[in-house]
Design a protein around this motif. Structure first.
Motif, mmCIF file in Angstrom:
data_model
loop_
_atom_site.group_PDB
_atom_site.id
_atom_site.type_symbol
_atom_site.label_atom_id
_atom_site.label_comp_id
_atom_site.label_asym_id
_atom_site.label_seq_id
_atom_site.Cartn_x
_atom_site.Cartn_y
_atom_site.Cartn_z
ATOM 1 N N LEU A 1 21.558 -16.808 53.202
ATOM 2 C CA LEU A 1 21.919 -15.391 53.241
ATOM 3 C C LEU A 1 22.345 -14.872 51.873
ATOM 4 N N TRP B 1 16.388 -6.098 52.160
ATOM 5 C CA TRP B 1 17.615 -6.902 52.230
ATOM 6 C C TRP B 1 18.492 -6.516 53.412
ATOM 7 N N ASP B 2 18.735 -5.223 53.565
ATOM 8 C CA ASP B 2 19.609 -4.782 54.656
ATOM 9 C C ASP B 2 18.966 -5.068 56.010
ATOM 10 N N ARG C 1 19.540 -8.771 56.746
ATOM 11 C CA ARG C 1 20.937 -9.077 57.057
ATOM 12 C C ARG C 1 21.348 -8.584 58.445
#
Length: 276
Positions: free
Chosen positions: A120, A133-134, A137
């Motif tokens: 991560l 990326w978001d 995640r």
């Protein structure tokens, strides 16, 4: 040209902008198509958990084609109506190849993607597009050990995926995977490889859904941009490539619309489905 009754839409690079947004105008056009009685669904490599909530909850959207056709769901009930999973033994073969390289591996069970916690903090090394990326995640579940999860589940998967830090390594892995007949590797990003069972793709799944709904191939439209959309474009009665699509996708398409940042999907729907 027959009336369009079913539209399958890829997400990344197609329906969504580069910044992973659904524009208000595109949303309005989707609603117009739904109000006209046209079945509209996402046809994505993402798992069900990765489909934006605003699309899942858009009134009139009934189905979702996920994991490159491995799972097609009725969104209203979350019931799987088409399932073409990657056998466990085949998934392990792909993962063993991925492990030889500098990769971030993901596995998909029951519409949910999983990755290892230790990767991560290294997301920028493997997801070369910061706009992903978001998404990564917030949509993945992170576990200490993927192999332990595989042992716990002990069953077939939707698909497996690897993100590569090095493109030469990606090519080497691709060459290895294509030698295994039971696997179907595709790429939705320039730096990833997704692996489904051989014969599984968005195109055959979309046509199968159309058959279940009594909609013939010639009344099915599809929009896409990447390698994993090639079969989608070829199989649909009307295949639409984005201006930003891979050359092979453009070559296979019946029509090339504007880019995903220029609302190309909305323009294609207005032209061919709404006939404005």
């Amino acid at each position: 040209m027959p009336d369009i009754k079913l539209i399958g839409l890829d997400l990344d690079g197609t329906l969504l902008t580069t910044t992973k947004e659904l524009t208000e105008n595109t949303k309005k056009v989707l609603i117009q198509a739904l109000d006209a009685g046209i079945e509209v669904l996402v046809a994505t490599g993402r798992p069900f958990s990765g489909i934006p909530k605003e699309l899942q909850k858009l009134p009139g959207i009934h189905y979702a084609l996920t994991s490159n056709g491995a799972r097609v769901l009725d969104i209203r009930t979350e019931k799987v109506i088409i399932e073409q999973l990657l056998p466990l033994e085949s998934a392990i073969k792909a993962l063993r190849i991925f492990e030889k390289y500098d990769t971030l591996c993901e596995i998909y069970f029951h519409g949910q993607g999983y990755a290892e916690e230790k990767k991560l903090s290294q997301i920028s090394r493997y997801h070369h597009n910061p706009h992903m990326w978001d998404y990564f995640r917030t949509t993945r579940k992170f576990v200490p050990d993927l192999w332990e999860l595989i042992r716990q589940e002990g069953q077939a998967m939707d698909k497996v995926q690897a993100l590569f830090a090095d493109m030469d390594e990606r090519q080497s892995a691709w060459n290895e995977l294509t030698q295994i007949k039971e696997l179907k590797p595709v790429g939705s990003l320039s730096y990833n490889i997704e692996v489904n069972a051989a014969g599984v793709n968005k195109g055959t799944a979309l046509i199968a859904l159309g058959k279940m709904l009594g909609i013939p191939r010639e009344s099915i439209m599809a929009c896409g941009d990447g390698d994993n959309d090639l079969c989608l474009i070829k199989e649909a009665g009307l295949g639409v490539a984005m201006a930003n699509a891979e050359p092979a996708v453009k070559a296979a398409a019946d029509y090339i619309t504007t880019s995903n940042d220029e609302e190309g999907v909305a323009k294609a729907i207005e032209k061919f489905a709404l006939k404005k």
